[in-house]
Structures are given as structure tokens and as C-alpha cells.
Design a protein around this motif. Structure first.
Motif, PDB file in Angstrom:
ATOM      1  N   SER A  48       0.306  -0.333   2.011  1.00 38.20           N
ATOM      2  CA  SER A  48      -0.254   0.693   2.895  1.00 38.20           C
ATOM      3  C   SER A  48       0.650   1.923   2.996  1.00 38.20           C
ATOM      4  N   GLN A  49       1.936   1.767   2.725  1.00 42.45           N
ATOM      5  CA  GLN A  49       2.844   2.912   2.731  1.00 42.45           C
ATOM      6  C   GLN A  49       2.477   3.927   1.649  1.00 42.45           C
ATOM      7  N   ALA A  81       5.455 -12.612   0.122  1.00 47.34           N
ATOM      8  CA  ALA A  81       5.884 -12.679   1.523  1.00 47.34           C
ATOM      9  C   ALA A  81       5.769 -11.336   2.231  1.00 47.34           C
ATOM     10  N   HIS A  82       5.071 -10.396   1.641  1.00 42.07           N
ATOM     11  CA  HIS A  82       4.861  -9.073   2.225  1.00 42.07           C
ATOM     12  C   HIS A  82       3.369  -8.776   2.339  1.00 42.07           C
ATOM     13  N   GLY A  83       3.032  -7.938   3.297  1.00 42.37           N
ATOM     14  CA  GLY A  83       1.641  -7.504   3.428  1.00 42.37           C
ATOM     15  C   GLY A  83       0.690  -8.673   3.516  1.00 42.37           C
ATOM     16  N   GLU A  84      -0.303  -8.684   2.616  1.00 45.35           N
ATOM     17  CA  GLU A  84      -1.315  -9.744   2.619  1.00 45.35           C
ATOM     18  C   GLU A  84      -1.157 -10.695   1.438  1.00 45.35           C
ATOM     19  N   SER A  85       0.007 -10.690   0.816  1.00 47.70           N
ATOM     20  CA  SER A  85       0.264 -11.618  -0.281  1.00 47.70           C
ATOM     21  C   SER A  85       0.819 -12.936   0.251  1.00 47.70           C
ATOM     22  N   GLU A  86       0.702 -13.973  -0.564  1.00 47.00           N
ATOM     23  CA  GLU A  86       1.235 -15.272  -0.184  1.00 47.00           C
ATOM     24  C   GLU A  86       2.753 -15.279  -0.316  1.00 47.00           C
ATOM     25  N   SER A 125       4.556  -5.980   8.650  1.00 48.21           N
ATOM     26  CA  SER A 125       4.086  -5.003   9.623  1.00 48.21           C
ATOM     27  C   SER A 125       2.684  -5.356  10.125  1.00 48.21           C
ATOM     28  N   LYS A 126       2.502  -5.253  11.438  1.00 49.05           N
ATOM     29  CA  LYS A 126       1.194  -5.510  12.047  1.00 49.05           C
ATOM     30  C   LYS A 126       0.490  -4.207  12.419  1.00 49.05           C
ATOM     31  N   LYS A 127       1.073  -3.098  11.995  1.00 49.71           N
ATOM     32  CA  LYS A 127       0.495  -1.801  12.304  1.00 49.71           C
ATOM     33  C   LYS A 127      -0.822  -1.621  11.573  1.00 49.71           C
ATOM     34  N   VAL A 128      -1.837  -1.165  12.288  1.00 48.44           N
ATOM     35  CA  VAL A 128      -3.155  -0.947  11.695  1.00 48.44           C
ATOM     36  C   VAL A 128      -3.155   0.401  10.981  1.00 48.44           C
ATOM     37  N   ILE A 129      -3.445   0.375   9.680  1.00 46.24           N
ATOM     38  CA  ILE A 129      -3.450   1.573   8.863  1.00 46.24           C
ATOM     39  C   ILE A 129      -4.874   1.856   8.395  1.00 46.24           C
TER      40      ILE A 129
END
Length: 282
Positions: free
Chosen positions: A93-94, A116-121, A49-53
Motif C-alpha cells: 500500500s505504500q 509476514a507483511h501486509g496480507e501475505s502468509e 500496519s492496520k491503517k486503512v488505505i
């Protein structure tokens, strides 16, 4: 790839399904190695997701090393730690609204982005990788007070054998308790070549020593005696509510059924906060 591929319950034969079936089988026959790489990219790549939270005030980010590479963690509050794990195509962020509630209750809320999710490698995501990442996070905690998991994250928690989780309370939100069955059925309904799909999951099974057929979150929940609360919407389109109803019959499980919240909005619900209170104040 959209979480709908994995968890959507609707079926039916249509032209798109037929085209996918023919195209994937033909691709596999003509160029098997290339088809397998394409299938991995298609089936194992979550949507980031590229949504700014807006982050809660005081949130501390920390990247930690695990067997799955660098995993981004998010810590809020002080006191005993509750770990929070998201599902497919989700992110930490959810959990921000619930993390604030947990911190206000006198605990530390520690969420992490799966591989492979969020800001993880990571390029690819799958349940064995989720479990390995969770275990990597737990390895770096002295102890935890409990754990919260949403959707596929519920299967992740129930499949983990980490000693840190032993007898700890579990809050499951819209869990996918029939994970293997759901995965196989929905991929088949999509029309994708099941032979090609089987090659992909066989590769994961060999790499992680983790057979898909061995994954049974509901059975794991039946075997554990940890206090568990499930919060699940009756009309959830992505995770079977009927499976949670079965789990709710277990003596150590409490089911809180909701209406009109679906698979995602439930994460901001009052019922979820009530579920946390039932476990934290017991």
C-alpha cells in the motif's frame, strides 16, 4: 517489531539497553530453547500496519503460491510490468501513489507483500525470505520492464540472482546498502544478547543456505551494470545516505538526493516520479 530496531542510527548507553542485555543473556542461560523462540518472535516479527488505505481504482489482488507460502500481489494498469518491493514492516500500500503514476505512464505496476507483511502468509520476516518471495513472484512473470524497491527491499532486489532481473533498470528508494553491518550494529546497540541473536541468524542461514556475512548489497550494485536510480533523503534516519552517495559515484548509477522527506514520505515524492521517468524513458 518496529523497523527502528533494525535501521535506527542513534546509539548511546542507557538503562533500558543495560536491562535488555542482562535480561536476554540470563534468559538464554536459564532456558536456551525458550529464549531462542522468544528472540525469533522479537527480532523477526514485523509490524503489520492496520491503517486503512484507499486503493487505486482498478487494482487487482491475487494471492500466489511461493516457497514462502501465499504471497499477496497487487496489479494495476496494463503494458510492460514494473515490479515493486517494500521493506521491513512495510506493505504494498505504500506504493499505491507510485503504482498509479506507473499505470498512467502505460505500464503494469505489480507490487507484493513480503512474507509476514501486509496480507501475505508467514509469521517471521527476514532478508533470505524476502529474496525467496521476490524470486517466487518473478517466476510467474513472462518478463519485466524494471523493478522498484524501498528500504530493505533494495537489499532484497540486489541480493536476488533471478535471471528475470538481468540488465533490467532498478529504482532504489532509501535503500539499505550496508544491510549486514547495519543489522549487526543496531541489534548490538539495542543491548540484546549478540550470542542469542547469532543463534537466530545461524538457524536462518542453515535453513536458506544464506550466510549473513555474504550479504553485501553495495557490492552487488557495483557488480551489476543495470541502469540504476537511487532516490534518497539526506537526513534519512533509518538508511544511510552516505552509502547511497558512494553508490552514486558508479557510472551506471544516478543519485537523486532529497531534503525533508525522510524514509517514508519520499515514496509520495515528485523526485521519486522523476527517478522512474529517467529509467522508463531512457
Amino acid at each position: 517489531m518496529s523497523s527502528k530496531i533494525y535501521f535506527k542510527q542513534t546509539g548511546g548507553v542507557n538503562l533500558r539497553r543495560g536491562f535488555i542485555n542482562v535480561a536476554s543473556r540470563l534468559h538464554h542461560r536459564i532456558a536456551p530453547a525458550h529464549a531462542k523462540q522468544f528472540a525469533k518472535k522479537l527480532l523477526l516479527t514485523p509490524v503489520r500496519s492496520k491503517k486503512v488505505i484507499i486503493e487505486p481504482e482498478g487494482l487487482v489482488r491475487q494471492s500466489i503460491e511461493t516457497s514462502e507460502g501465499k504471497i499477496m500481489t497487487y496489479r494495476l494498469g496494463s503494458g510492460p510490468t514494473w515490479v515493486l518491493g517494500h521493506g521491513w514492516s512495510g506493505s504494498s500500500s505504500q506504493f499505491f501513489p507510485l503504482m498509479e503514476y506507473i499505470a498512467q505512464a502505460g505500464y503494469t505496476a505489480l507490487a507484493f507483500d513480503n512474507p509476514a507483511h501486509g496480507e501475505s502468509e508467514g509469521q517471521f520476516g527476514h532478508l533470505p525470505g524476502f529474496v525467496a518471495a521476490l524470486d517466487g513472484v518473478l517466476e510467474q512473470q513472462d518478463a519485466i520492464a524494471g523493478i522498484v524497491a524501498h528500504s530493505m527491499g533494495g537489499a532484497m532486489v540486489l541480493e536476488s540472482r533471478h535471471l528475470c532481473l538481468e540488465s533490467k533498470p532498478v529504482l532504489l528508494v532509501a535503500p539499505v546498502l550496508n544491510y549486514a553491518e547495519n543489522l549487526m550494529t543496531t541489534v548490538e546497540r539495542s543491548g540484546f544478547s549478540m550470542k542469542l541473536f547469532q543463534e537466530v541468524i545461524d538457524e536462518i542461514a542453515v535453513s536458506y543456505q544464506y550466510e549473513l556475512e555474504s550479504i553485501n548489497p553495495l557490492q552487488r550494485l557495483q557488480l551489476t551494470k543495470a541502469r540504476t536510480v537511487i532516490v534518497h533523503d539526506k537526513a534519512d534516519k533509518f538508511a544511510s545516505f552516505s552509502e547511497s552517495e558512494l553508490a552514486g559515484e558508479l557510472s551506471h548509477v544516478t543519485l537523486i538526493a532529497t531534503e525533508g522527506l525522510g524514509h517514508g514520505r519520499i515514496l509520495k515524492s515528485e523526485q521519486l516520479r522523476q527517478g522512474f521517468d529517467l529509467l522508463a524513458r531512457a
